[in-house]
Structures are given as structure tokens and as C-alpha cells.
Design an enzyme around this catalytic site. Sequence first.
Site, PDB file in Angstrom:
ATOM      1  N   ALA A   1      52.845  40.656  44.638  1.00  0.00           N
ATOM      2  CA  ALA A   1      52.426  39.269  44.888  1.00  0.00           C
ATOM      3  C   ALA A   1      52.009  38.646  43.552  1.00  0.00           C
ATOM      4  O   ALA A   1      50.898  38.124  43.395  1.00  0.00           O
ATOM      5  CB  ALA A   1      51.306  39.186  45.929  1.00  0.00           C
ATOM      6  N   LEU A   2      52.918  38.738  42.611  1.00  0.00           N
ATOM      7  CA  LEU A   2      52.590  38.421  41.213  1.00  0.00           C
ATOM      8  C   LEU A   2      52.268  36.944  41.005  1.00  0.00           C
ATOM      9  O   LEU A   2      52.886  36.064  41.595  1.00  0.00           O
ATOM     10  CB  LEU A   2      53.762  38.823  40.310  1.00  0.00           C
ATOM     11  CG  LEU A   2      54.135  40.313  40.348  1.00  0.00           C
ATOM     12  CD1 LEU A   2      55.268  40.595  39.361  1.00  0.00           C
ATOM     13  CD2 LEU A   2      52.946  41.216  40.072  1.00  0.00           C
ATOM     14  N   HIS A   3      51.270  36.707  40.153  1.00  0.00           N
ATOM     15  CA  HIS A   3      50.872  35.346  39.778  1.00  0.00           C
ATOM     16  C   HIS A   3      50.695  35.313  38.256  1.00  0.00           C
ATOM     17  O   HIS A   3      50.918  36.333  37.574  1.00  0.00           O
ATOM     18  CB  HIS A   3      49.602  34.923  40.527  1.00  0.00           C
ATOM     19  CG  HIS A   3      48.467  35.920  40.423  1.00  0.00           C
ATOM     20  ND1 HIS A   3      47.885  36.261  39.224  1.00  0.00           N
ATOM     21  CD2 HIS A   3      47.840  36.660  41.369  1.00  0.00           C
ATOM     22  CE1 HIS A   3      46.919  37.132  39.433  1.00  0.00           C
ATOM     23  NE2 HIS A   3      46.875  37.420  40.733  1.00  0.00           N
TER      24      HIS A   3
ATOM     25  N   LEU B   1      42.677  33.570  39.419  1.00  0.00           N
ATOM     26  CA  LEU B   1      43.906  33.860  40.171  1.00  0.00           C
ATOM     27  C   LEU B   1      43.788  35.220  40.837  1.00  0.00           C
ATOM     28  O   LEU B   1      43.285  36.171  40.232  1.00  0.00           O
ATOM     29  CB  LEU B   1      45.111  33.842  39.222  1.00  0.00           C
ATOM     30  CG  LEU B   1      45.838  32.512  39.105  1.00  0.00           C
ATOM     31  CD1 LEU B   1      44.930  31.402  38.664  1.00  0.00           C
ATOM     32  CD2 LEU B   1      47.013  32.631  38.160  1.00  0.00           C
ATOM     33  N   SER B   2      44.232  35.287  42.085  1.00  0.00           N
ATOM     34  CA  SER B   2      44.200  36.546  42.834  1.00  0.00           C
ATOM     35  C   SER B   2      45.260  36.476  43.917  1.00  0.00           C
ATOM     36  O   SER B   2      45.490  35.402  44.495  1.00  0.00           O
ATOM     37  CB  SER B   2      42.821  36.722  43.490  1.00  0.00           C
ATOM     38  OG  SER B   2      42.894  37.711  44.498  1.00  0.00           O
ATOM     39  N   SER B   3      45.898  37.607  44.193  1.00  0.00           N
ATOM     40  CA  SER B   3      46.901  37.636  45.266  1.00  0.00           C
ATOM     41  C   SER B   3      46.258  37.250  46.596  1.00  0.00           C
ATOM     42  O   SER B   3      46.924  36.720  47.485  1.00  0.00           O
ATOM     43  CB  SER B   3      47.517  39.029  45.373  1.00  0.00           C
ATOM     44  OG  SER B   3      47.989  39.443  44.111  1.00  0.00           O
TER      45      SER B   3
ATOM     46  N   HIS C   1      48.859  38.253  36.507  1.00  0.00           N
ATOM     47  CA  HIS C   1      49.683  39.441  36.249  1.00  0.00           C
ATOM     48  C   HIS C   1      50.653  39.175  35.087  1.00  0.00           C
ATOM     49  O   HIS C   1      50.855  40.021  34.218  1.00  0.00           O
ATOM     50  CB  HIS C   1      50.530  39.787  37.480  1.00  0.00           C
ATOM     51  CG  HIS C   1      49.755  40.112  38.718  1.00  0.00           C
ATOM     52  ND1 HIS C   1      49.769  39.308  39.825  1.00  0.00           N
ATOM     53  CD2 HIS C   1      48.964  41.158  39.033  1.00  0.00           C
ATOM     54  CE1 HIS C   1      49.026  39.841  40.775  1.00  0.00           C
ATOM     55  NE2 HIS C   1      48.519  40.960  40.323  1.00  0.00           N
TER      56      HIS C   1
ATOM     57  N   ASP D   1      39.173  42.294  37.151  1.00  0.00           N
ATOM     58  CA  ASP D   1      38.648  43.469  37.859  1.00  0.00           C
ATOM     59  C   ASP D   1      37.915  44.331  36.829  1.00  0.00           C
ATOM     60  O   ASP D   1      38.380  45.400  36.436  1.00  0.00           O
ATOM     61  CB  ASP D   1      39.806  44.231  38.520  1.00  0.00           C
ATOM     62  CG  ASP D   1      40.551  43.348  39.503  1.00  0.00           C
ATOM     63  OD1 ASP D   1      40.053  43.168  40.618  1.00  0.00           O
ATOM     64  OD2 ASP D   1      41.610  42.792  39.133  1.00  0.00           O
TER      65      ASP D   1
ATOM     66  N   ILE E   1      42.741  34.999  33.992  1.00  0.00           N
ATOM     67  CA  ILE E   1      43.450  33.707  34.068  1.00  0.00           C
ATOM     68  C   ILE E   1      42.943  32.959  35.302  1.00  0.00           C
ATOM     69  O   ILE E   1      42.804  33.556  36.387  1.00  0.00           O
ATOM     70  CB  ILE E   1      44.986  33.931  34.164  1.00  0.00           C
ATOM     71  CG1 ILE E   1      45.476  34.797  32.997  1.00  0.00           C
ATOM     72  CG2 ILE E   1      45.727  32.600  34.225  1.00  0.00           C
ATOM     73  CD1 ILE E   1      45.300  34.205  31.623  1.00  0.00           C
TER      74      ILE E   1
END
Length: 283
Positions: free
Chosen positions: A34-36, A186-188, A39, A152, A178
Amino acid sequence: MTAPIYRTVDALRQEVRAWKRAGHTVGVVPTMGALHEGHLSLVDRAKTECDRVIVTIFVNPKQFNNPDDLAKYPRTEDSDAEKLAPFGVDAIFAPNPDEVYPNGFATKVSVSGLTDMLCGAHRPGHFDGVATVVTKLFLQTLADRAYFGEKDYQQLQIVKRMATDLNIPTDVVPCPTIREADGLALSSRNLRLSDAARRAAPALIKAMRTLANGLQQNQPIDQLTKAASETILSAGFDSIDYLELRDGAGLAPQTTATKTSRIFAAATIDNIRLIDNIPVFSD
Ligand code: AMP
């Protein structure tokens, strides 16, 4: 062109051994897909520093303490491969769970101390699952460098400790968080926020930044934390797992800020648990 996808350790290792024989350095970016843009910033950094880059996409069942969370975790391999194409990634390693944890699998990597606090205290077994899979990914990919996000932060410290303690010759490289324009990291998991929750979510980072400003001015931490918690809950969050000041180096709790202090938070909105952390003195 999308990168070749490897499903087995043997196939990946064969390729990596050929790279190594040719004298190439290898970087790995471990992800759950679930790349953003968060990543992709790691991938971009890896591409500038390594001759060959592997992106791993594996939703690791061992790090989910909540089966519902595992079931609902987004799985978007085709669009992930497309997002990686412009970066010229050399391999995507996307094994099935049986390849990673075959019948009879019985080993656990457990880092003590750093895993007891913050997310570790609220997600039993989570960091054992992370340390186990990351150890395996380092050994499977034989990477010289591995790229992890400060988003994280606790995970990053645990992975560093694990690699040092086990003499795994993979350098762990930290990369900055980011954020969206409104500050939300940003997070999945953001994909699962309702429109209303998405609008409310930046209250978390805003309250953390206000807390950091207060600490910079030596205001008392108890009052600052209470005010920040009230702001977060009144914005629409259902609960706060933790909102704490800790030393970024060893994660020891603090009551006054030092140069290396960070604020750590985890809070739930719409049944979605969001985490974030920032340094007190620069962001
Ligand atoms: P995940 O797929 O959530 O397991 O994350 C894979 C890697 O991407 C981890 O090293 C994360 O810390 C990193 N990452 C996730 N979100 C961000 C972000 N907003 N900024 C930078 N790195 C991130």
C-alpha cells in the site's frame, strides 16, 4: 517497466548472489505494501546510495496482534509495482506467508527493554513479530543497507539494536517522516479513514507541535500534556494510548526536554490507530 517480482527466497538469493559477485552494493526497503510517498522517499534514498535495490512487500501476520487489523490491511500489489517502476527498483520480493513461515517454523527474535514501552506496551507480541521478520528479510536479501522511516521511530531503534546484537552486517539507515500538507504523517492506514476522521486526524500532530513549543519554553510537562490530550480528544479521537516525552537515543521517559528529546503519540480515531513522533527542538 515494473521490476521483477520474486516469491521465493531461493530465487531472490540467486539474483542477489549474482549482483554481489559483480561487486554491487544491495539496499533493501522493507514494506507491507500500500505504498505512498513515505515509502517512496525510502526507495529514492536507497537508489541514490546502492547499486541494486530490493523492495519487500509482505504483510507480516506475526506483527498483527489484532486479526481484524490484519484482515483489513490494504493489499495493492499491482499498483505498488507501478508506483515503484519510475524508480528503477531491481527486485520486488513479495513472498507468501507460507514461504516466510513454513510448517514447523519455531524461532522468534525478541529485543528486550526497547519493546516494553510505547507501542510495545499496547500491542503484545507486535515487536517480536517485527524483529523476527526483519531479521529474516536482512538474511534473505543479504542487503548491505536497509532503509527505515522515523515515522516508526521505536521500530527503527529496535531494528538497529537487533542488527547490532546479532552482528548482522546490514547498516540500518533512518529516513525522515513524510507528511501531508496539513501535517498528517503518511500511513497506509490513512486510506481507511472516513472523510470526517481524515479532516480531524491532523489534530494529533498539531497538538504535538504545540506541546513541543511549550517544552521549548520550559513550561511544565503535566499541564502541556493534559492540554494536548484534551485537544486531541475534542478534535474527534476516541482514545489516546500514549502521549509522552522520551529520549530519542534510548527511549527513556523524560520530564524535561533535552536536545535529543522526542514526543511520541498513538491515538485511535474511527477504530484506526495512528502513531506519530517529532523531535522537540527541530522538526
Ligand atoms: P510499513 O509499510 O508501514 O511497514 O512501512 C514500511 C517502511 O516505510 C517503514 O520503515 C516505515 O517507517 C516507513 N514509512 C511509513 N510511513 C512513512 C512516512 N510517512 N514517512 C517516512 N517513512 C515512512
